[in-house]
Write an enzyme that holds these catalytic residues in place. Structure first.
Site, PDB file in Angstrom:
ATOM      1  N   LYS A  49     -44.264  13.435 -39.039  1.00 32.47           N
ATOM      2  CA  LYS A  49     -43.134  12.497 -38.975  1.00 32.47           C
ATOM      3  C   LYS A  49     -41.889  13.239 -38.511  1.00 32.47           C
ATOM      4  O   LYS A  49     -41.641  14.376 -38.945  1.00 32.47           O
ATOM      5  CB  LYS A  49     -42.915  11.876 -40.356  1.00 32.47           C
ATOM      6  N   SER A  56     -41.822   3.925 -48.030  1.00 34.35           N
ATOM      7  CA  SER A  56     -42.006   4.231 -46.606  1.00 34.35           C
ATOM      8  C   SER A  56     -43.317   4.914 -46.251  1.00 34.35           C
ATOM      9  O   SER A  56     -43.615   5.103 -45.076  1.00 34.35           O
ATOM     10  CB  SER A  56     -40.851   5.094 -46.098  1.00 34.35           C
ATOM     11  N   SER A  77     -40.724   3.252 -43.342  1.00 33.45           N
ATOM     12  CA  SER A  77     -40.258   3.910 -42.145  1.00 33.45           C
ATOM     13  C   SER A  77     -41.308   4.795 -41.455  1.00 33.45           C
ATOM     14  O   SER A  77     -41.125   5.144 -40.295  1.00 33.45           O
ATOM     15  CB  SER A  77     -39.035   4.757 -42.495  1.00 33.45           C
TER      16      SER A  77
END
Lengths: 494, 95
Positions: A79, A184, A160
């Site tokens: 990420k 998330s 997210s």
């Protein structure tokens, strides 16, 4: 033989170890697949050289007869919230464009030391603020899933960590890192039919992870199944003296400890999670989950978490408050973008830089945070929210006297279409209604796929555990996984 | 909760974010809406509750008061939008 990109973390690790295929072959297969999936917009930066270097180290070690590391031969996605030395990190923002960290986050460093390689940096909601991946400066991530109505509406991969979830579901990587502040990791896992665990706050170091809300942010793995999550989490977790909130505890051997036998376990079903207007399919899935856990030997009890309904508003004070403070560092002086209008002074430069550099949702949250922390409002909002947080944590402490784990749905719906909720911030915030309470209490929680809705889209079940009981959470996740037999995957349209 | 345009402008200035008149007009009802929704927290009786300070009990660790890093000026400055003579540079602050 199945395609290498169909293999998960454990299968790749074991196959490389057994010599069924080389780490180089695995890396090549995933690199090719990443390169062919631009339509998903899951990767912001591709790092094939990193993956190939790790593969070479593995193949060389094997040729030399050395013992292989725990993640030898496994390439993963990272990420973009994690700083990795020499590779751009933007947190999907404009303000950090051009920023190339000179240091390595502790979690990514742990993964490389375990032998993993990096396929690239994954797209996400800007500064991890969002539940749909529509706030990235670099465009939306598109879920690989499509509804079965033939409409082909582009769907949200969740947020997210939506680049992570999309990439795993599309078989672009066997596993990836995520971060979870209010859900998330878990919500995008649920939307894309994969698994993801947020460990106890403090298990994974936050050092080198671009901060959103420091008292909530926690890194965790996302992968196709529970075992793969356990393997990745073992490599990611551990004490870090550089993070003052890191827990100085040994990392358990979660993979070796996995057991789906839940005899003697009591599973709590919190009645407050039956929210108004919850789709019947989510209700049905939840009941199915209860039946699966009973089948695994667990006893099921109804419990109460009376302050549940206040978790979301408390979260939307605490998280923006911490964000407004954390994001004060983006001012155009030390890194990232700078806007310097003609004749501007220092304050004008800050304001212009931040106006140009932050997206709408980030600005919205900084403004909310600034407001609730401002003189005159601090006690009414921030202190009150932290008191409510105490009550929410106390609710959980009390149910642990009656049960060992909690079972809930992960999200109140299946994936929605991109654009469907972006005009209404509160509707978007409600997506995290089931994941936020455990975040506020710092508890380990995971989402596993439970089935498909009528539109053919994945639905997730969430297991919440006591502090430090990742093993219990993983075990219950495994019990559900074995009974759900979830094998659906999106057809490759990209 | 009514948030007027003047409040939005004040908050934006505290947050060091430049906003235009139109943005302030757009943000005022948006923030009012969110803050109105948050207001429901006021219903909770917290008179005998301590605000949370640590989510998982943990000890504040101390370390020896010694330098453990440093000497990496080039690295520190590597990402500066503007750096000169080993310093970050900013617009003139003092006339």
């Amino acid at each position: 033989m199945a395609e290498l990109t169909d293999l998960g973390v454990a299968a790749i690790r074991d196959g490389v170890r057994a010599g069924d295929f080389s780490a180089r072959e695995v890396a090549d297969a995933f690199i090719t697949r990443v390169g062919a999936a631009k339509a998903l917009n899951a990767f912001l930066v591709e790092t094939p050289d990193h993956a190939l270097a790790a593969a070479k180290a593995t193949d060389d070690a094997r040729a030399a007869g050395e013992e292989l590391k725990p993640l030898a031969g496994v390439p993963i996605g990272m990420k973009d919230l994690f700083c990795t030395a020499g590779v751009p990190a933007t947190a999907a923002s404009h303000i950090l464009e051009g920023f190339t960290p000179t240091y390595e986050s502790t979690v990514s460093g742990n993964l490389w030391r375990a032998g993993a390689g990096m396929l690239g940096k994954l797209n996400m909601d800007q500064f991890a603020m969002g539940s749909s991946n529509e706030t990235s400066h670099f465009g939306n991530v598109i879920s690989p899933w499509r509804r079965n109505d033939g409409g082909n509406a582009p769907l949200a991969p969740g947020g997210s960590s939506g680049g992570s979830s999309a990439a795993i579901a599309a078989r672009l990587c066997p596993g990836a890192t995520g971060t979870d502040t209010g859900g998330s990791i878990r919500q995008p896992a649920a939307f894309t039919g994969i698994s993801g665990i947020k460990p106890t706050y403090g298990r994974c170091s936050r050092w080198g992870v671009i901060a959103f809300a420091s008292s909530l942010d926690q890194a965790g793995p996302m992968a196709r199944d529970v075992r793969d999550c356990a393997i990745l989490l073992e490599a990611m977790a551990g004490f870090d003296p550089k993070d003052a909130t890191s827990l100085d505890l040994p990392v358990p051997q979660w993979e070796a400890g996995l057991s789906s036998d839940l005899k003697g376990k009591r599973i709590g079903i919190p009645r407050e999670y039956r929210v108004d207007g919850m789709p019947a399919e989510i209700e049905a899935l939840w009941q199915q989950g209860i039946d699966w856990l009973k089948d695994a030997g667990a006893e099921v009890v109804e419990v109460s978490l009376p302050h549940t309904r206040y978790a979301l508003p408390a979260y939307y004070i605490i998280a923006p408050a911490e964000a407004s403070s954390n994001l004060a560092r983006y001012d155009g002086v030390r890194y990232g973008q700078r806007e310097l209008p003609d004749g501007a002074g220092l304050q004008d430069m800050y304001a212009a830089t931040r106006a140009a550099g932050f997206g709408d949702e980030v600005k919205r949250r900084i403004m909310i945070g600034t407001y609730v922390l401002s003189a005159g409002f601090y006690d009414a909002y921030y202190t009150q929210a932290q008191k409510v947080r105490t009550l929410i944590a106390r609710d959980f402490e009390q149910v642990w006297e009656i049960c060992d784990l909690l079972l809930t749905p992960t999200a109140p719906s299946a994936a929605f279409a991109l654009g469907e909720k972006s005009a209404d911030p509160i509707a978007m915030y409600l997506n995290d209604v089931f994941t936020v309470p455990s975040s506020l209490a710092g508890l380990p929680a995971m989402s596993v796929p439970g089935g498909l809705d009528a539109g053919g889209l994945p639905l997730g079940l969430q297991i919440i555990g006591k502090p430090l009981d990742e093993q219990g959470v993983l075990d219950a996740g495994l019990a559900i996984e074995q009974r759900a037999g979830f094998t659906a995957r999106p057809d490759a349209w990209w | 909760m009514s948030i007027d345009i003047a409040t939005v402008k004040k908050v934006a200035s505290l947050a060091r974010i430049a906003i235009t008149e139109e943005e302030a007009e757009r943000l005022a009802p948006e923030l009012a809406n969110i803050l109105g929704w948050i207001e429901q927290l006021g219903e909770v009786d917290t008179s005998s509750v301590q605000p949370m300070t640590a989510v998982i009990p943990n000890h504040l660790r101390l370390r020896d008061d010694v330098v453990t890093d440093g000497g990496v000026r080039e690295q520190v400055l590597a990402n500066a939008p503007q750096a000169e003579h080993g310093f970050f540079t900013v617009p003139k602050v003092i006339e």
